[in-house]
Motif scaffolding. Sequence first.
Motif, mmCIF file in Angstrom:
data_model
loop_
_atom_site.group_PDB
_atom_site.id
_atom_site.type_symbol
_atom_site.label_atom_id
_atom_site.label_comp_id
_atom_site.label_asym_id
_atom_site.label_seq_id
_atom_site.Cartn_x
_atom_site.Cartn_y
_atom_site.Cartn_z
ATOM 1 N N ALA A 15 62.614 25.897 76.519
ATOM 2 C CA ALA A 15 62.650 26.506 75.190
ATOM 3 C C ALA A 15 64.017 27.132 74.928
ATOM 4 C CB ALA A 15 61.560 27.569 75.075
ATOM 5 N N ALA A 16 64.355 27.234 73.679
ATOM 6 C CA ALA A 16 65.587 27.922 73.298
ATOM 7 C C ALA A 16 65.463 29.403 73.671
ATOM 8 C CB ALA A 16 65.829 27.777 71.804
ATOM 9 N N PRO A 17 66.556 30.020 74.110
ATOM 10 C CA PRO A 17 66.506 31.441 74.475
ATOM 11 C C PRO A 17 65.928 32.325 73.367
ATOM 12 C CG PRO A 17 68.578 30.496 75.184
ATOM 13 C CD PRO A 17 67.888 29.444 74.354
ATOM 14 N N GLU A 18 66.174 31.958 72.114
ATOM 15 C CA GLU A 18 65.647 32.743 70.998
ATOM 16 C C GLU A 18 64.123 32.667 70.945
ATOM 17 O OE1 GLU A 18 67.988 30.302 70.618
ATOM 18 O OE2 GLU A 18 69.734 31.613 70.512
ATOM 19 N N GLU A 19 63.562 31.514 71.304
ATOM 20 C CA GLU A 19 62.108 31.356 71.316
ATOM 21 C C GLU A 19 61.486 32.230 72.399
ATOM 22 O OE1 GLU A 19 60.533 27.146 70.304
ATOM 23 O OE2 GLU A 19 62.415 26.878 71.410
ATOM 24 N N TYR A 40 63.406 37.776 82.625
ATOM 25 C CA TYR A 40 64.112 36.986 81.609
ATOM 26 C C TYR A 40 64.957 37.906 80.729
ATOM 27 C CZ TYR A 40 65.089 33.166 78.412
ATOM 28 O OH TYR A 40 65.722 32.203 77.670
ATOM 29 N N GLY A 41 64.390 39.038 80.324
ATOM 30 C CA GLY A 41 65.127 39.975 79.479
ATOM 31 C C GLY A 41 66.373 40.517 80.161
ATOM 32 N N ALA A 42 66.261 40.789 81.458
ATOM 33 C CA ALA A 42 67.403 41.318 82.200
ATOM 34 C C ALA A 42 68.515 40.289 82.366
ATOM 35 C CB ALA A 42 66.950 41.813 83.565
ATOM 36 N N SER A 43 68.152 39.018 82.318
ATOM 37 C CA SER A 43 69.152 37.969 82.496
ATOM 38 C C SER A 43 69.379 37.152 81.221
ATOM 39 C CB SER A 43 68.736 37.045 83.643
ATOM 40 O OG SER A 43 67.493 36.434 83.357
ATOM 41 N N ALA A 44 68.915 37.648 80.093
ATOM 42 C CA ALA A 44 68.996 36.895 78.832
ATOM 43 C C ALA A 44 70.425 36.502 78.476
ATOM 44 C CB ALA A 44 68.375 37.702 77.700
ATOM 45 N N HIS A 45 71.370 37.347 78.801
ATOM 46 C CA HIS A 45 72.770 37.032 78.478
ATOM 47 C C HIS A 45 73.250 35.774 79.202
ATOM 48 C CE1 HIS A 45 72.981 39.360 82.184
ATOM 49 N NE2 HIS A 45 74.171 38.831 82.390
ATOM 50 N N LEU A 46 72.610 35.426 80.304
ATOM 51 C CA LEU A 46 72.989 34.219 81.051
ATOM 52 C C LEU A 46 72.367 32.958 80.460
ATOM 53 C CD1 LEU A 46 72.478 35.631 84.653
ATOM 54 C CD2 LEU A 46 74.639 35.378 83.406
ATOM 55 N N HIS A 47 71.265 33.105 79.731
ATOM 56 C CA HIS A 47 70.530 31.957 79.209
ATOM 57 C C HIS A 47 71.085 31.421 77.906
ATOM 58 C CE1 HIS A 47 67.575 32.727 82.280
ATOM 59 N NE2 HIS A 47 67.467 33.967 81.866
ATOM 60 N N HIS A 48 71.746 32.258 77.164
ATOM 61 C CA HIS A 48 72.171 31.871 75.815
ATOM 62 C C HIS A 48 73.029 30.608 75.804
ATOM 63 C CE1 HIS A 48 74.265 32.005 71.953
ATOM 64 N NE2 HIS A 48 73.109 32.494 71.525
ATOM 65 N N ASP A 49 73.983 30.510 76.696
ATOM 66 C CA ASP A 49 74.889 29.365 76.706
ATOM 67 C C ASP A 49 74.551 28.337 77.786
ATOM 68 O OD1 ASP A 49 76.411 30.344 74.577
ATOM 69 O OD2 ASP A 49 77.580 31.607 75.936
ATOM 70 N N ALA A 50 73.451 28.547 78.499
ATOM 71 C CA ALA A 50 73.065 27.624 79.572
ATOM 72 C C ALA A 50 72.401 26.371 78.997
ATOM 73 C CB ALA A 50 72.098 28.315 80.525
ATOM 74 N N THR A 51 72.486 25.298 79.721
ATOM 75 C CA THR A 51 71.786 24.069 79.340
ATOM 76 C C THR A 51 70.605 23.869 80.274
ATOM 77 O OG1 THR A 51 73.241 22.763 80.738
ATOM 78 C CG2 THR A 51 73.860 22.964 78.423
ATOM 79 N N PRO A 52 69.506 23.295 79.757
ATOM 80 C CA PRO A 52 68.318 23.101 80.622
ATOM 81 C C PRO A 52 68.593 22.133 81.746
ATOM 82 C CG PRO A 52 67.804 22.575 78.333
ATOM 83 C CD PRO A 52 69.259 22.899 78.419
#
Length: 66
Positions: A30-34, A54-66
């Motif tokens: 899912a997209a990080p925003e979802e 997930y919340g603690a590491s959210a900054h890492l997910h924004h630009d990551a690819t699945p």
Amino acid sequence: MSDAMPYDALRAEPATVDERLTAPEFLVGAAPEEVGALLHRASGSSALLAAAVYGASAHLHHDATP
């Protein structure tokens, strides 16, 4: 993930929210925003833990690819 299910995070029922937050395929596909839209709606212990991680590491997910 070409076979990924589309998720409608804002319309998810509470039980479904917990199921999604504890489903690796959702967290990865899912997209990080979802995912972010569901974090505050977690209620079960496993979902609360997943939301915290997930919340603690959210900054890492924004630009990551699945």
